[in-house]
Design a protein around this motif. Structure first.
Motif, short mmCIF file in Angstrom:
data_model
loop_
_atom_site.label_atom_id
_atom_site.label_comp_id
_atom_site.label_asym_id
_atom_site.label_seq_id
_atom_site.Cartn_x
_atom_site.Cartn_y
_atom_site.Cartn_z
N ASP A 1 7.53 16.10 -6.40
CA ASP A 1 7.03 16.18 -5.03
C ASP A 1 5.52 15.95 -4.97
OD1 ASP A 1 7.33 16.53 -2.27
OD2 ASP A 1 6.69 18.62 -2.41
N SER B 1 12.04 9.35 -8.65
CA SER B 1 11.88 9.57 -7.22
C SER B 1 10.40 9.65 -6.84
CB SER B 1 12.61 10.84 -6.80
OG SER B 1 12.10 11.98 -7.48
N ASP C 1 9.12 6.11 -6.44
CA ASP C 1 9.63 5.50 -5.21
C ASP C 1 8.96 6.10 -3.97
OD1 ASP C 1 11.30 3.90 -6.69
OD2 ASP C 1 13.06 5.20 -6.47
N ARG C 2 8.73 7.42 -3.99
CA ARG C 2 8.07 8.06 -2.86
C ARG C 2 6.62 7.59 -2.74
NH1 ARG C 2 9.89 14.36 -3.92
NH2 ARG C 2 12.14 14.07 -3.62
N TYR C 3 5.98 7.37 -3.87
CA TYR C 3 4.59 6.93 -3.83
C TYR C 3 4.47 5.54 -3.21
CZ TYR C 3 -0.19 5.94 -5.44
OH TYR C 3 -1.52 5.64 -5.50
N SER D 1 6.58 4.21 -1.13
CA SER D 1 6.89 4.37 0.29
C SER D 1 5.69 4.94 1.05
CB SER D 1 8.10 5.29 0.48
OG SER D 1 9.26 4.71 -0.08
N TRP D 2 4.98 5.88 0.42
CA TRP D 2 3.80 6.46 1.04
C TRP D 2 2.70 5.42 1.24
CZ3 TRP D 2 -1.31 7.53 -0.70
CH2 TRP D 2 -2.04 8.42 0.09
#
Length: 522
Positions: free
Chosen positions: A108, A170, A173-175, A177-178
């Motif tokens: 996270d 994850s 991938d979140r980074y 997307s951010w």
């Protein structure tokens, strides 16, 4: 003053209090991109090449919470027409991603970054009412709409998360997307005057497209119009050498050699400054921490990779296709990927006009040798170790020992040559005389007299040793090689450097696969 917004100019002030080479021209380049479709910049280069210094400089220049005019008044940017227009005019958000990856290790991490920065930014704008479900981009959009202000967003070591969390996790991938949410949304143009990312790797590719294809990228492979800001130029190092009484030729030997874009001669800036401070030229790469995995990369089982490394150790160049690399150190699929990673890390130089890579200087050559020693390339390691003995035998005029040494090197590197190929034999000779690089500048096929000498070793400044001219022959005799050296007047060219000369003729017999040698003083 906040933690991430409007951090002031203290960082660059400390830089100015240290030995500083004026790279403020970078500001003028960035200024031209503000409020344009090219306002998103990603400038990547290897460690210790001034990335963080540039980020601090930009923060100090744009930050509207300080008056930093005095820091720039004597620099190049002060004479640029854009200087006053943008000086201390913007709220600046500044992030160092290495701070977050050392603090947060869970999946996270991106959520925690977004929350921490959003809370800090909103404190700077108490008049703007946030919503409970706002993320950072929502908050910035709300501020921009209500105040009319536009932000400058600077991220140092943008790819630290990419190096910490490998492809497919994850967090990674979140980074991505951010980043897209922040800088590729339709609202980004209404929020940011400019965005500047810096790191080691260019922006990650997905399939064949950049994750942020609206960014203009400047890299070790494609520096565009920023090449002069990637390191120190020869003139800048000459000025430093004169100022501090350092041997300029030694600085050239150790730290020059990067050909970045149209700049033919770029020095490693950190190493130059370290050498001046300690008054000693040596390798300072060991402190960068970037090359722990180099030995892992270079012994990957890709066809031709080992031979390429050997050729470059010998002073040669190899072709490389840089376009297929995914800009992800965890995705290495070919020899070209390995070589491209090493270019971005600064372990190899790159000539874009010829699409060739090479080992740029003495400092990196030594570090590459250290990396090779960590591999299982026993023959290569043995050859490098025997190189010192071969040089001593040459200087002592021991022609029999030289012939035996060349025999051994030839046998140990049959993978990179055909026994009947003269160019390949010259490459093997370069490997065999690897140790000589400590005290000599080595030239392959140096134009001299009426032809090209196969191998010429010119002693470096303050080295009391003879120059060495080596000539190769096939199926003749070593004396005929000496005759060719004299006939084609190679010594006349070398005499520009020294009148102390050693002529070495080497003949290779294709049938017996043995070498003979003749040595004489010129």
């Amino acid at each position: 003053m906040g933690t991430y917004i409007n951090v002031g100019d203290e960082g660059f002030r400390r830089t100015r209090n240290s030995e500083y080479v004026d790279k403020s021209g970078l500001i003028a380049v960035v200024n031209k991109t503000l409020f344009t479709e090219q306002c998103f910049s990603c400038v990547t280069r290897c460690r210790r090449f001034g990335k963080s210094m540039a980020a601090k400089m930009l923060c100090a220049y744009y930050d509207h919470s300080v008056d930093s005019r005095s820091l720039f008044a004597d620099l190049q940017i002060a004479n640029d027409p854009s200087f006053d227009k943008h000086l201390n005019k913007y709220p600046v958000i500044s992030l160092d991603m290495t701070y977050f990856v050392t603090r947060y290790h869970d999946e996270d991490i991106v959520g925690k970054i977004d929350k921490a920065v959003r809370e800090d930014v909103m404190k700077a704008y108490p008049q703007v009412e946030p919503q409970d479900d706002d993320d950072l981009m929502d908050g910035l959009s709300r501020i921009a709409q209500e105040t009319g202000e536009r932000f400058v967003f600077i991220i140092d070591e943008w790819d630290a998360i990419c190096r910490e969390f490998i492809h497919g996790t994850s967090a990674m991938d979140r980074y991505v997307s951010w980043l897209r949410r922040m800088f590729k949304s339709l609202n980004a143009m209404n929020v940011f005057a400019g965005v500047y990312l810096t790191g080691i790797l260019p922006i990650k590719k997905y399939k064949t497209e950049s994750a942020l294809n609206n960014f203009i990228e400047y890299s070790m492979v494609e520096p565009v119009n920023m090449a002069q800001f990637f390191g120190f130029t020869k003139d800048e190092v000459k000025t430093l050498a004169d100022k501090h009484g350092m041997d300029f030729d030694e600085l050239v030997k150790w730290y020059d050699g990067y050909q970045i874009g149209d700049e033919p001669s770029i020095f490693n800036p950190n190493s130059v400054i370290q050498a001046i401070r300690s008054r000693r030229c040596r390798s300072y790469w060991a402190t960068t921490g970037a090359f722990d995995a180099v030995s892992h990369y270079i012994q990957m089982n890709f066809e031709g990779l080992k031979d390429d490394i050997i050729r470059m150790l010998a002073g040669g160049r190899v072709k490389v296709k840089t376009t297929k690399f995914q800009n992800d150190m965890s995705i290495i699929r070919s020899r070209d990927d390995v070589l491209t990673v090493l270019i971005h890390l600064g372990y190899l130089g790159y000539d874009w006009t010829k699409e060739e890579c090479f080992i740029p200087n003495h400092e990196v050559l030594g570090e590459m040798e250290n990396a090779v020693e960590d591999t299982n390339w026993t023959n290569v390691i043995k050859s490098l170790q025997q190189s010192e003995q071969l040089l001593h035998a040459t200087l002592e005029g021991d022609s029999e020992a030289v012939a035996q040494g060349v025999d051994a090197a030839h046998d140990e590197h049959t993978s990179i040559l055909s026994y009947n190929n003269e160019n390949s034999l010259a490459c093997v000779l370069s490997i065999a005389y690897y140790y000589a690089r400590n005290n000599y500048v080595i030239y392959r096929e140096l134009a001299s007299g009426k032809g090209f000498a196969d191998l010429v070793l010119i002693p470096r400044k303050n080295v009391d040793s003879p120059a060495i001219v080596l000539e190769l022959k096939y199926n003749k005799d070593a004396d005929s090689a000496i005759d060719q050296i004299l006939r084609k007047q190679y010594p006349a060219k070398v005499a520009q450097h020294t009148d102390n000369l050693l002529l070495v003729g080497i003949n290779y017999d294709k049938e017996t696969k043995t070498h003979s040698c003749s040595i004489m003083h010129g």
